[in-house]
Design an enzyme around this catalytic site. Structure first.
Site, PDB file in Angstrom:
ATOM      1  N   CYS A   1     -12.162 -22.165   8.142  1.00 38.52           N
ATOM      2  CA  CYS A   1     -12.521 -23.092   6.935  1.00 38.52           C
ATOM      3  C   CYS A   1     -13.963 -23.548   7.018  1.00 38.52           C
ATOM      4  CB  CYS A   1     -11.700 -24.454   7.005  1.00 38.52           C
ATOM      5  SG  CYS A   1     -11.273 -25.498   5.847  1.00 38.52           S
TER       6      CYS A   1
ATOM      7  N   GLU B   1      -5.444 -21.739   8.124  1.00 42.23           N
ATOM      8  CA  GLU B   1      -5.857 -22.856   9.149  1.00 42.23           C
ATOM      9  C   GLU B   1      -4.410 -23.757   9.552  1.00 42.23           C
ATOM     10  OE1 GLU B   1      -9.315 -25.631  10.054  1.00 42.23           O
ATOM     11  OE2 GLU B   1      -8.645 -25.518   8.069  1.00 42.23           O
TER      12      GLU B   1
ATOM     13  N   LYS C   1     -12.833 -22.757  16.425  1.00 43.43           N
ATOM     14  CA  LYS C   1     -13.896 -23.056  15.326  1.00 43.43           C
ATOM     15  C   LYS C   1     -14.952 -23.732  15.784  1.00 43.43           C
ATOM     16  CE  LYS C   1     -13.117 -25.973  11.007  1.00 43.43           C
ATOM     17  NZ  LYS C   1     -12.259 -26.922  10.463  1.00 43.43           N
TER      18      LYS C   1
END
Length: 262
Positions: free
Chosen positions: A147, A46, A113
Site C-alpha cells: 500500500c 492488504e 510493510k
C-alpha cells in the site's frame, strides 16, 4: 527468461470477519482454477482477512500468523501455487503488517510493510519493517510492497534485482488517481512489470475503495485490468523475455544514480 502466470483478487473485505473472508476467497479461487489450469502466483489485497483495522483490539493477532497463515498454506498446497497477501502479526507490544509469501510445500517468506500510513496513525499500532525483500519464482525476481510504500520511489528503486514489483493495498477511492499514476510511474522508472492489488467496498470505518487492480507492463501500459467497484480476478501471463529485450534496446537503467538505502 521464462513466463509467469499471475492472478490478483479484488473483493470487498468483510470487516473483522476472517471466516467470511476465507469463504469468499475460497469460492473466488476455485472459480479461477476452474477456468485456468495453472497459475504461478495468486495475490490477495492488504489485510485480506480483516480489513485495515489497525486500532481495533478485537482483531486477533498471533506471533506466528495463526489461522491466517494456516489458511494461506492450505490454499497454496491445494492449488499448487504461491499465495501471497498481508495480515497483522503480533510484534512485541504492537503488530506487523506482514506480507506473507507462501509456497505449495509450506515454506514461508515475508516482507513487513516499511512505510506506515501517518494519516491513519498506523505507526502507533504497527511496527515499521526495515528489510528489503526480493522473492523468486522460476528465476523471476519479485519485489513485494504494501500500500503506502507506493509513494516512496527510493525504497522501490530497482537495483537490477527484480523484474516484477507487486503492491497489495487497501487504497481509498478518494486517492485513486494517485494509485493509478504511481503504479504506472513505478513501472516506467524501474523498467519492470508492476501489479497493483486493491480492494473494493466501504470498510468498517466508512472508507470507500474503488479497486484499480491492474497488471502493467514495463512501460506502464495495462496488460489486464479489473472492473472498478466490482469483485473479480485479474489473470495475466507475463513474458519476461519481452522485458529483457526491451531493456537491451532501451537501457535507461545504466544511467541511474547510485544511492544507499538506510
Amino acid at each position: 527468461m521464462s513466463t509467469l502466470t499471475v492472478a490478483a483478487i479484488q473483493y470487498d473485505i468483510s470487516w473483522r470477519d476472517k471466516s467470511a473472508n476465507f469463504s469468499t476467497l475460497e469460492h473466488m479461487i476455485s472459480a479461477v482454477f476452474n477456468e485456468h489450469q495453472h497459475i504461478d502466483l495468486l495475490l490477495l489485497p492488504e489485510t485480506f482477512s480483516t480489513g485495515f483495522c489497525t486500532t481495533d483490539p478485537a482483531v486477533s493477532v498471533t506471533d506466528d500468523g495463526g489461522e491466517d497463515l494456516f489458511w494461506l498454506k492450505q490454499m497454496a498446497s491445494q492449488y499448487g501455487c504461491v499465495v501471497a497477501g498481508s495480515v497483522f502479526v503480533r510484534q512485541a507490544d504492537k503488530k506487523a503488517n506482514r506480507f506473507y509469501w507462501v509456497w505449495p510445500d509450506g515454506a514461508v517468506e515475508y516482507y513487513d510493510k516499511r512505510h506506515l500510513f501517518r494519516l491513519g496513525n498506523e505507526g502507533d499500532y504497527v511496527v515499521q519493517g526495515n528489510d528489503r525483500k526480493v522473492f523468486d519464482i522460476k528465476g523471476i525476481r519479485i519485489f513485494p510492497q504494501v500500500c503506502y510504500d507506493l509513494r516512496f520511489p527510493v525504497w522501490q528503486r530497482n537495483q537490477q534485482d527484480y523484474e516484477l514489483l507487486v503492491n497489495v493495498a487497501n487504497w481509498p477511492a478518494a486517492r485513486r488517481h494517485v494509485w493509478d499514476t504511481l503504479l504506472k510511474a513505478r513501472a516506467m522508472e524501474n523498467q519492470a512489470f508492476v501489479i497493483g492489488v486493491n480492494r473494493v467496498g466501504a470498510d468498517g470505518l466508512g472508507v470507500a475503495h474503488s479497486g484499480g487492480t491492474v497488471v502493467l507492463d514495463y512501460v506502464g501500459e495495462p496488460v489486464a485490468t479489473a472492473v472498478d467497484d466490482k469483485a473479480g480476478v485479474v489473470v495475466a501471463e507475463l513474458d519476461f523475455s519481452e522485458l529483457e529485450r526491451y531493456k537491451e534496446s532501451f537501457p535507461a537503467y545504466l544511467d541511474a544514480d547510485d544511492f544507499v538505502l538506510n
